[in-house]
Design an enzyme around this catalytic site. Structure first.
Site, PDB file in Angstrom:
ATOM      1  N   HIS A 263       4.434   2.058  -7.976  1.00 54.88           N
ATOM      2  CA  HIS A 263       3.443   0.974  -7.939  1.00 54.88           C
ATOM      3  C   HIS A 263       2.521   1.049  -9.154  1.00 54.88           C
ATOM      4  O   HIS A 263       2.162   0.025  -9.741  1.00 54.88           O
ATOM      5  CB  HIS A 263       2.575   1.083  -6.677  1.00 54.88           C
ATOM      6  CG  HIS A 263       3.312   0.907  -5.390  1.00 54.88           C
ATOM      7  ND1 HIS A 263       3.505   1.924  -4.484  1.00 54.88           N
ATOM      8  CD2 HIS A 263       3.883  -0.191  -4.840  1.00 54.88           C
ATOM      9  CE1 HIS A 263       4.160   1.472  -3.444  1.00 54.88           C
ATOM     10  NE2 HIS A 263       4.408   0.207  -3.626  1.00 54.88           N
TER      11      HIS A 263
ATOM     12  N   GLY B 238       0.815  -1.208   0.000  1.00 51.39           N
ATOM     13  CA  GLY B 238       0.000   0.000   0.000  1.00 51.39           C
ATOM     14  C   GLY B 238       0.850   1.261   0.000  1.00 51.39           C
ATOM     15  O   GLY B 238       2.020   1.240  -0.382  1.00 51.39           O
TER      16      GLY B 238
END
Ligand code: PAF
Length: 289
Positions: free
Chosen positions: A48, A42
């Protein structure tokens, strides 16, 4: 890249259990769709999101896993303060048409009685493995679980964590996990700093100093590629990091790009890898040589 989803961008479906994840992936496969998984902890940044975009080029469906894995943090490390922004993560993923987010809790990943640890020898032993002895056992265990739980066709990992990428490739090959492991080039800020969820820990002054790590790696790589004196380049590199404002340098090394064995000259593709502290934050980075 916008972090607020436009009206037409659907939020990804969030699942928390392994059974539901497997059913959803099986439904994709039943329609002949390939599935890419992007394992994350996360606090998503553009690095990402580049993994998600790379996954999209390989598969019709994208699963992102979000799990801050306690077993890869030593008790002295930053597990409790590791950045968490689940709603912000979902908004970013919606912008990239992510199909599924798997967000298990600790009890799902490590239920009572859990007693298995995956150990990868060789490639995990030096560099970060030597400095953080708990780390790759935790990563290898959770990644093995995530790959088995998801059953994706391909999994995307950033080259920013180059040693981790090699550890994951090794465990997938050794344990006959049929998911193809794919490395994705590091995404950098305009000044060269590799994107990392931990960059938020840096003070403005530390952030100003941070690009020196990438610059140092590039200098060592250039000298290695030109057949120069690598040992001297590394000594000078460590000195220049200190002069710029870095604290201890955990390592600065030229290694074989596949085995990560340290080398002093390049007969085969190499990798220059470094880890150094800026205050209480440890930065890692690497470049090809
Ligand atoms: O690179 C990371 O974010 C983590 O180490 C990973 C691969 C998601 C395992 O927890």
């Amino acid at each position: 890249m916008s972090v607020v989803p436009a009206r037409s961008e659907a939020m990804p479906r969030v699942v928390h259990s392994v059974v539901t994840l497997r059913k959803a992936v099986a439904a994709f496969h039943a329609k002949g769709e390939r599935v890419a998984v992007v394992p994350t902890m996360g606090a998503l940044h553009d690095g990402h999101l580049a993994l998600v975009e790379a996954g999209r080029r390989e598969a019709e469906r994208i699963v992102v896993t979000i799990f801050v894995n306690p077993s890869q943090f030593a008790p002295s490390e930053d597990f409790s303060r590791y950045p968490r922004d689940f709603d912000g993560d979902l908004a970013k993923l919606a912008g990239l048409r992510t199909d599924l987010v798997f967000a298990p809790d600790v009890g799902t990943m490590y239920p009572k009685g859990f007693a298995t640890r995956v150990t990868v020898s060789g490639v995990s032993e030096g560099l970060c493995g030597a400095m953080r002895p708990h780390f790759f056992g935790g990563v290898a265990t959770v990644v093995t679980k995530l790959l088995n739980q998801c059953g994706a066709d391909v999994a995307m990992f950033g080259e920013k964590d180059y040693q981790q990428l090699l550890v994951v490739k090794r465990l997938a090959a050794d344990l006959d996990i049929p998911t193809r492991i794919t490395g994705v080039p590091t995404v950098r800020e305009a000044d060269g700093v590799a994107m990392s969820s931990r960059n938020v820990y840096l003070t403005p002054e530390q952030r100003r100093v941070a690009p020196e790590l990438f610059a140092t790696l590039n200098r060592v790589a250039a000298i290695a590629c030109a057949g120069g004196n690598v040992a001297t380049a590394i000594t000078e590199g460590i000195a220049s990091l200190g002069k710029a404002g870095f604290g201890p340098v955990d390592y600065l090394a030229l290694c074989d790009a596949e085995s990560l064995v340290p080398v002093v000259r390049l007969d085969r593709p190499g990798r220059v890898l470094g880890a150094a502290w800026l205050g209480g934050t440890r930065l890692i980075d690497n470049v090809p040589a």
